[in-house]
Design a protein around this motif. Structure first.
Motif, PDB file in Angstrom:
ATOM      1  N   ASN A   1      -0.489  -6.596 -14.465  1.00  0.00           N
ATOM      2  CA  ASN A   1      -0.275  -5.535 -13.495  1.00  0.00           C
ATOM      3  C   ASN A   1       0.908  -5.866 -12.456  1.00  0.00           C
TER       4      ASN A   1
ATOM      5  N   ASP B   1       1.146 -15.821 -11.316  1.00  0.00           N
ATOM      6  CA  ASP B   1       2.063 -14.507 -11.658  1.00  0.00           C
ATOM      7  C   ASP B   1       3.292 -14.706 -12.300  1.00  0.00           C
TER       8      ASP B   1
ATOM      9  N   VAL C   1       2.502  -6.235  -8.954  1.00  0.00           N
ATOM     10  CA  VAL C   1       2.018  -6.796  -7.883  1.00  0.00           C
ATOM     11  C   VAL C   1       2.865  -6.410  -6.600  1.00  0.00           C
ATOM     12  N   TRP C   2       4.355  -6.513  -7.020  1.00  0.00           N
ATOM     13  CA  TRP C   2       5.456  -6.090  -6.230  1.00  0.00           C
ATOM     14  C   TRP C   2       6.598  -6.124  -6.840  1.00  0.00           C
TER      15      TRP C   2
ATOM     16  N   ILE D   1       4.445  -9.556 -11.389  1.00  0.00           N
ATOM     17  CA  ILE D   1       3.248  -9.202 -12.259  1.00  0.00           C
ATOM     18  C   ILE D   1       2.353 -10.232 -12.082  1.00  0.00           C
ATOM     19  N   ASP D   2       0.958 -10.089 -12.100  1.00  0.00           N
ATOM     20  CA  ASP D   2      -0.093 -10.852 -12.240  1.00  0.00           C
ATOM     21  C   ASP D   2      -0.411 -11.310 -13.481  1.00  0.00           C
TER      22      ASP D   2
ATOM     23  N   GLU E   1       2.649   2.915  -8.244  1.00  0.00           N
ATOM     24  CA  GLU E   1       2.407   2.184  -9.297  1.00  0.00           C
ATOM     25  C   GLU E   1       1.672   0.855  -9.019  1.00  0.00           C
ATOM     26  N   GLU E   2       1.605   0.264  -8.017  1.00  0.00           N
ATOM     27  CA  GLU E   2       0.937  -0.926  -7.467  1.00  0.00           C
ATOM     28  C   GLU E   2      -0.214  -1.065  -8.033  1.00  0.00           C
ATOM     29  N   GLY E   3      -0.722  -2.285  -8.882  1.00  0.00           N
ATOM     30  CA  GLY E   3      -1.688  -2.453  -9.438  1.00  0.00           C
ATOM     31  C   GLY E   3      -1.841  -1.836 -10.866  1.00  0.00           C
ATOM     32  N   ARG E   4      -0.815  -0.938 -11.462  1.00  0.00           N
ATOM     33  CA  ARG E   4      -0.778  -0.691 -12.937  1.00  0.00           C
ATOM     34  C   ARG E   4      -0.171  -1.517 -13.841  1.00  0.00           C
ATOM     35  N   PRO E   5      -0.716  -1.635 -15.117  1.00  0.00           N
ATOM     36  CA  PRO E   5      -0.070  -2.515 -15.960  1.00  0.00           C
ATOM     37  C   PRO E   5       1.338  -2.062 -16.177  1.00  0.00           C
TER      38      PRO E   5
END
Length: 442
Positions: free
Chosen positions: A118, A187, A120-121, A113-114, A137-141
């Protein structure tokens, strides 16, 4: 050197353009056409060189295009600098692709997560365990992918020293454990484990200890009652029987204390994850507790020092129990006065209990908070302890985000330090103001 070569190259371009224009003027005697041809030749030469350079930019792993001496020198320097860049980059940045490849092949669930939290991977194991698809779901909290108040609060506070256990699904038995660690610049690498069986076993152990202790309390009360009844019949029994009854009474009281401590420890463990944010005046609590203990130990001296006036957010009963165990331990193992200090430190307020007893060997300190662990087994009967006091202190410290430290020297005494985080410290004046405001509203 580069500037000189570059100047020579551009001079040659200019002379060639002039020569072309001169030849055109010689045959046509039209100076406008000759000037236009000279400019066109110069522009075409520049354009062709730029096209070759841009082609190289598209494929920078190739060697620089061959050109004039000046351009060749410039492009060579650019090529050398670019080839050095990966070696000069931070190790973490160069190793991230390799780490992702390694994490992707792991059986354990792993996510990245970033800074804002969110996704990231994640690897395939995380998709299977959490029931998600990375593409969707990529980019979601992460707190929205796995909804829950505990995870949202955990991410907001960003205190990742302890792993987090949550029960995300409708199944009350399903339990996940999240462990966060730093990854790259901003991250976070998150490992997720299915700890359903481990959580179930721990809960069964707590329930077993609590149930057994509760069931033992009733027959022990009956036995203790009969012992007290027999002891009251002084005239009908000889001295030897009275001595035996006295020993039975002492052991019954010790067993009763043991059961009480087991039940209390079980209760602390069962509510360990709950919020404890009552505003407590530690100076007032310590004053009352020391007065009670001095009444119970009239021949002993307890010195209370309170340079700090901070309050603490917590549970009054648990903190009172933990502090009482620390002071009683000091009274049992030391004949000299015991000092109790409440003071401010850099990391937060701290409670110190100092004694001048025999001290503790360094090899015993890591195991002091284990249940029923004894440093000197020969003194366990004489001190009358249950062996659970420091275990209770440890669990109370964990439930209040505090740290327990033990400083001891053999022959010089021991200091127990209970250090609370600054997040749990509150100005007592603020506490009093809020309390009075709440009472006036009611």
């Amino acid at each position: 050197m580069i500037e000189r070569n570059f100047f020579l190259l551009e001079s040659r371009r200019f002379l060639v353009s002039l020569a072309t224009g001169g030849v055109c003027w010689f045959f046509t005697h039209d100076w406008m056409l000759s000037l236009l041809l000279a400019v066109s030749v110069l522009a075409a030469s520049w354009g062709w060189q730029l096209v070759r350079v841009y082609r190289w930019f598209a494929h920078p792993e190739d060697l620089p295009p061959i050109g004039g001496a000046g351009v060749r020198s410039i492009l060579h320097d650019v090529y050398v600098l670019r080839s050095r860049q990966p070696q000069n980059a931070p190790v973490s940045q160069r190793s991230q692709p390799y780490l992702k490849e390694s994490l992707a092949s792991m059986r354990d669930a792993a996510l990245i997560i970033d800074g804002p939290g969110n996704l990231v991977w994640c690897n395939d194991a995380a998709e299977y365990l959490l029931g998600i698809r990375f593409g969707e779901e990529e980019g979601r909290p992460l707190s929205k992918i796995l909804p829950g108040k505990s995870l949202k609060k955990y991410l907001r506070e960003a205190n990742f020293q302890k792993p987090l256990r949550v029960k995300p699904g409708p199944d009350p038995e399903f339990c996940l454990q999240f462990e966060f660690s730093r990854f790259g610049a901003n991250d976070r690498l998150v490992f997720v484990k299915d700890v359903t069986e481990q959580d179930k076993l721990e809960r069964m152990r707590r329930d077993f200890v609590g149930n057994v202790s509760h069931e033992l309390r009733t027959p022990l009360t009956v036995i203790k009652g009969y012992i007290e009844t027999l002891q009251s019949l002084n005239s009908e029994y000889d001295t030897r029987l009275q001595k035996s009854l006295g020993s039975m009474g002492v052991q019954a009281v010790r067993m009763e204390s043991l059961i009480s401590d087991l039940l209390w420890l079980s209760r602390i463990e069962s509510v360990e994850g709950e919020r404890k944010d009552d505003q407590l005046d530690l100076v007032d609590l310590l004053t009352n507790l020391c007065s009670e203990l001095m009444a119970a130990w009239p021949d002993r001296q307890i010195e209370l020092v309170t340079p700090s006036e901070l309050c603490v957010l917590g549970d009054a009963a648990e903190l009172r129990s933990a502090i009482s165990n620390l002071i009683v331990n000091a009274l049992k193992y030391s004949e000299a006065p015991v000092r109790v200090i409440w003071k401010d430190t850099v990391v937060g307020p701290a409670l110190l209990v100092e004694d001048q007893g025999p001290g503790i060997d360094a090899k015993h300190i890591p195991r002091l908070t284990e249940r029923f662990y004894r440093v000197d087994k020969s003194r366990s009967q004489s001190t009358g302890g249950t062996g659970l006091g420091l275990a209770i202190v440890k669990h109370v410290a964990v439930s209040h985000d505090a740290k327990l430290f033990v400083d001891s020297q053999v022959g010089r005494g021991t200091t127990f330090r209970l250090v609370f985080p600054s997040e749990r410290a509150v100005d007592c004046a603020v506490c009093s103001t809020e309390t009075l405001a709440g009472e006036s509203i009611q």
